[in-house]
Design an enzyme around this catalytic site. Structure first.
Site, PDB file in Angstrom:
ATOM      1  N   HIS A  17      -1.465   9.992  39.688  1.00 27.93           N
ATOM      2  CA  HIS A  17      -2.254   9.140  40.585  1.00 27.93           C
ATOM      3  C   HIS A  17      -3.332   9.947  41.310  1.00 27.93           C
ATOM      4  O   HIS A  17      -3.004  10.874  42.060  1.00 27.93           O
ATOM      5  CB  HIS A  17      -1.301   8.510  41.604  1.00 27.93           C
ATOM      6  CG  HIS A  17      -1.952   7.600  42.582  1.00 27.93           C
ATOM      7  ND1 HIS A  17      -1.874   7.807  43.937  1.00 27.93           N
ATOM      8  CD2 HIS A  17      -2.683   6.465  42.409  1.00 27.93           C
ATOM      9  CE1 HIS A  17      -2.514   6.822  44.557  1.00 27.93           C
ATOM     10  NE2 HIS A  17      -3.013   6.004  43.655  1.00 27.93           N
ATOM     11  N   ARG A  18      -4.568   9.619  41.070  1.00 28.11           N
ATOM     12  CA  ARG A  18      -5.725  10.368  41.610  1.00 28.11           C
ATOM     13  C   ARG A  18      -5.641  11.827  41.153  1.00 28.11           C
ATOM     14  O   ARG A  18      -6.027  12.741  41.896  1.00 28.11           O
ATOM     15  CB  ARG A  18      -5.800  10.279  43.140  1.00 28.11           C
ATOM     16  CG  ARG A  18      -5.699   8.848  43.680  1.00 28.11           C
ATOM     17  CD  ARG A  18      -5.792   8.763  45.191  1.00 28.11           C
ATOM     18  NE  ARG A  18      -5.380   7.442  45.670  1.00 28.11           N
ATOM     19  CZ  ARG A  18      -5.248   7.103  46.942  1.00 28.11           C
ATOM     20  NH1 ARG A  18      -5.523   7.985  47.895  1.00 28.11           N
ATOM     21  NH2 ARG A  18      -4.865   5.884  47.294  1.00 28.11           N
ATOM     22  N   GLU A  44      -4.730   8.759  36.597  1.00 25.40           N
ATOM     23  CA  GLU A  44      -5.409   7.603  37.178  1.00 25.40           C
ATOM     24  C   GLU A  44      -6.469   8.166  38.117  1.00 25.40           C
ATOM     25  O   GLU A  44      -6.219   9.158  38.820  1.00 25.40           O
ATOM     26  CB  GLU A  44      -4.396   6.757  37.955  1.00 25.40           C
ATOM     27  CG  GLU A  44      -4.963   5.457  38.529  1.00 25.40           C
ATOM     28  CD  GLU A  44      -5.410   5.532  39.981  1.00 25.40           C
ATOM     29  OE1 GLU A  44      -5.809   4.499  40.523  1.00 25.40           O
ATOM     30  OE2 GLU A  44      -5.370   6.629  40.578  1.00 25.40           O
ATOM     31  N   ASP A  46     -10.163   6.902  40.621  1.00 24.90           N
ATOM     32  CA  ASP A  46     -10.912   5.784  41.202  1.00 24.90           C
ATOM     33  C   ASP A  46     -12.406   6.067  41.082  1.00 24.90           C
ATOM     34  O   ASP A  46     -12.838   7.203  41.328  1.00 24.90           O
ATOM     35  CB  ASP A  46     -10.555   5.627  42.679  1.00 24.90           C
ATOM     36  CG  ASP A  46      -9.059   5.534  42.893  1.00 24.90           C
ATOM     37  OD1 ASP A  46      -8.461   4.525  42.509  1.00 24.90           O
ATOM     38  OD2 ASP A  46      -8.475   6.500  43.437  1.00 24.90           O
ATOM     39  N   HIS A  59     -11.687   7.630  46.114  1.00 28.41           N
ATOM     40  CA  HIS A  59     -10.913   6.427  46.433  1.00 28.41           C
ATOM     41  C   HIS A  59     -11.558   5.565  47.514  1.00 28.41           C
ATOM     42  O   HIS A  59     -11.706   4.367  47.371  1.00 28.41           O
ATOM     43  CB  HIS A  59      -9.500   6.815  46.881  1.00 28.41           C
ATOM     44  CG  HIS A  59      -8.653   5.644  47.247  1.00 28.41           C
ATOM     45  ND1 HIS A  59      -8.652   5.091  48.518  1.00 28.41           N
ATOM     46  CD2 HIS A  59      -7.802   4.888  46.518  1.00 28.41           C
ATOM     47  CE1 HIS A  59      -7.833   4.056  48.550  1.00 28.41           C
ATOM     48  NE2 HIS A  59      -7.301   3.913  47.345  1.00 28.41           N
ATOM     49  N   GLU A 119      -9.832   3.352  37.475  1.00 27.70           N
ATOM     50  CA  GLU A 119      -9.740   2.205  38.391  1.00 27.70           C
ATOM     51  C   GLU A 119     -11.105   1.944  39.011  1.00 27.70           C
ATOM     52  O   GLU A 119     -11.639   2.779  39.752  1.00 27.70           O
ATOM     53  CB  GLU A 119      -8.703   2.443  39.505  1.00 27.70           C
ATOM     54  CG  GLU A 119      -8.599   1.170  40.336  1.00 27.70           C
ATOM     55  CD  GLU A 119      -7.816   1.306  41.634  1.00 27.70           C
ATOM     56  OE1 GLU A 119      -6.990   2.222  41.783  1.00 27.70           O
ATOM     57  OE2 GLU A 119      -8.079   0.454  42.511  1.00 27.70           O
ATOM     58  N   LYS A 121     -13.327   0.538  41.639  1.00 28.12           N
ATOM     59  CA  LYS A 121     -13.267   0.065  43.026  1.00 28.12           C
ATOM     60  C   LYS A 121     -14.471  -0.827  43.299  1.00 28.12           C
ATOM     61  O   LYS A 121     -15.582  -0.531  42.855  1.00 28.12           O
ATOM     62  CB  LYS A 121     -13.290   1.251  44.005  1.00 28.12           C
ATOM     63  CG  LYS A 121     -12.017   2.086  44.005  1.00 28.12           C
ATOM     64  CD  LYS A 121     -10.846   1.325  44.577  1.00 28.12           C
ATOM     65  CE  LYS A 121      -9.602   2.193  44.730  1.00 28.12           C
ATOM     66  NZ  LYS A 121      -8.375   1.388  44.868  1.00 28.12           N
ATOM     67  N   ASP A 241       2.064  10.349  42.305  1.00 28.05           N
ATOM     68  CA  ASP A 241       1.312  11.488  42.852  1.00 28.05           C
ATOM     69  C   ASP A 241       1.833  12.813  42.301  1.00 28.05           C
ATOM     70  O   ASP A 241       1.154  13.835  42.415  1.00 28.05           O
ATOM     71  CB  ASP A 241       1.457  11.533  44.384  1.00 28.05           C
ATOM     72  CG  ASP A 241       0.863  10.317  45.069  1.00 28.05           C
ATOM     73  OD1 ASP A 241      -0.164   9.797  44.600  1.00 28.05           O
ATOM     74  OD2 ASP A 241       1.446   9.880  46.084  1.00 28.05           O
TER      75      ASP A 241
HETATM   76  O1  G3P Z   1      -3.987   2.312  40.133  1.00 30.28           O
HETATM   77  C1  G3P Z   1      -2.991   2.190  41.048  1.00 30.28           C
HETATM   78  C2  G3P Z   1      -3.370   2.587  42.444  1.00 30.28           C
HETATM   79  O2  G3P Z   1      -4.281   3.647  42.375  1.00 30.28           O
HETATM   80  C3  G3P Z   1      -3.957   1.476  43.222  1.00 30.28           C
HETATM   81  O3  G3P Z   1      -4.111   1.769  44.559  1.00 30.28           O
HETATM   82  O4  G3P Z   1      -5.386   2.343  46.546  1.00 30.28           O
HETATM   83  O5  G3P Z   1      -4.245   4.142  45.256  1.00 30.28           O
HETATM   84  O6  G3P Z   1      -6.262   3.038  44.323  1.00 30.28           O
HETATM   85  P1  G3P Z   1      -5.050   2.883  45.191  1.00 30.28           P
HETATM   86 MG    MG Z   2      -6.372   3.964  42.366  1.00 36.14          MG
END
Ligand code: G3P
Ligand code: MG
Length: 248
Positions: A17-18, A44, A46, A59, A119, A121, A241
Site C-alpha cells: 500500500h503506497r 498500490e 495514488d 495520496h 489508484e 484520486k 503497508d
Molecule cells: O487502494 C486502497 C487504498 O489505497 C484506498 O485508500 O486512502 O489509502 O488511498 P487510500
Molecule cells: Mg490508495
C-alpha cells in the site's frame, strides 16, 4: 486425495500500500524498492495532477503531510518537485526522496519487476476527468511490458473514463463499505473487482461476490489474523503497508 485449505493470499495477491509504507515514506521510489526487497509483486500507488497537468504519485491533495513543503497540488508545478523532500519526514535515512511522477515510478517498477495498482484520486483542483485519465494513459504507455497494471478509484466516473481509454485493464471499484445495492452499482461500472476496507468484509459478501464472478480484495490490513477466516471464503487479495506480514 488431500484437501488444500487456502489459508493466505497468493504471492501476487499481496499489494504494498503506497509502496511498503510501513517501512519507507509512502508513494516514493524508496517505498517501491522496499516492497520489492520484501518479496512483493505488486504495489498500490495514488496518482493526481499538479496545476500544470503533471501526473504525480501522492495520496493527499496537498504536500503538507508527506513533504518538507506546503501547498495544494493545484498550486504546484513540476518545477516545484525538486525542492520538496518527500522522505525526511518519515526517517532521516530517506532524506532526498522526491514526489515521483507516475512515469518515473513506472520506470523504477519496471526495473524492480513490480506491477502496479494505480489508484486514480479525484481532487477538487482537477479541471477535467479527460485531462486526468489521458495523463494516466500517457504514463502507462511508457511502462515496461512486464509491468502489469490495474486501475482503482473511489470515483466510478474515473473507472468509466479509464475503461474507455484502456478497455483491457482490470478495474477495481473502491468502497469503504460495500453498499447494499453493490450489484446494481457495479453493473453500471466497468469493474469486476471490489477493493473494500478490511474491517467491512464478511463471508456472506465474499460468497455472493464469488457467485457473480466478482473478485474482492481488502485494504489496508496490517494484521494477517484479521483475515484468516476469509481466504477460504474467496478473498482474493490484500493491500497492506507491510507486505512481509503476508509473504512469510
Ligand atoms: O487502494 C486502497 C487504498 O489505497 C484506498 O485508500 O486512502 O489509502 O488511498 P487510500
Ligand atoms: Mg490508495
Amino acid at each position: 486425495m488431500t484437501e488444500t485449505v487456502k489459508n493466505g493470499p497468493a504471492r501476487d495477491e499481496v499489494q504494498a500500500h503506497r509502496g511498503a509504507s510501513a517501512l519507507a515514506p509512502e508513494n516514493t521510489l524508496a517505498a517501491f524498492r522496499v516492497a520489492a526487497e520484501q518479496g512483493a509483486k505488486w504495489v498500490e500507488l495514488d496518482v493526481a495532477l499538479l496545476a500544470d497537468g503533471t501526473l504525480v504519485v501522492i495520496h493527499d491533495d496537498t504536500v503538507d503531510r508527506t513533504t518538507s513543503g506546503a501547498g495544494s497540488l493545484g498550486e504546484l508545478t513540476r518545477g516545484d518537485l525538486g525542492r520538496l523532500d518527500a522522505g525526511a519526514w518519515f526517517k532521516d535515512q530517506f532524506a532526498g526522496e522526491r514526489i515521483p511522477t507516475l512515469e518515473e515510478a513506472l520506470k523504477v517498477l519496471g526495473e524492480l519487476g513490480l506491477s502496479a495498482n494505480v489508484e486514480i484520486k479525484q481532487h477538487k483542483h482537477h479541471k477535467s476527468l479527460d485531462q486526468l485519465t489521458s495523463a494516466v494513459q500517457a504514463a502507462l504507455r511508457t511502462r515496461s511490458p512486464q509491468t502489469e497494471i490495474m486501475i482503482s478509484s473511489f470515483d466510478p466516473g474515473a473507472l468509466k473514463a479509464m475503461h474507455q481509454l484502456e478497455p483491457e485493464l482490470e478495474m477495481a471499484m473502491l468502497w469503504v463499505q460495500v453498499p447494499q445495492d453493490w450489484e446494481a452499482q457495479l453493473a453500471g461500472i466497468p469493474a469486476k473487482t471490489i477493493h473494500m476496507h478490511y474491517k467491512a468484509v464478511s463471508i456472506g459478501l465474499l460468497e455472493e461476490a464469488q457467485k457473480r464472478g466478482i473478485k474482492v480484495r481488502v485494504w489496508t490490513c496490517n494484521d494477517p489474523d484479521a483475515l484468516a477466516s476469509f481466504w477460504r471464503a474467496g478473498l482474493a487479495g490484500v493491500i497492506t503497508d507491510d507486505p512481509r506480514l503476508f509473504l512469510s
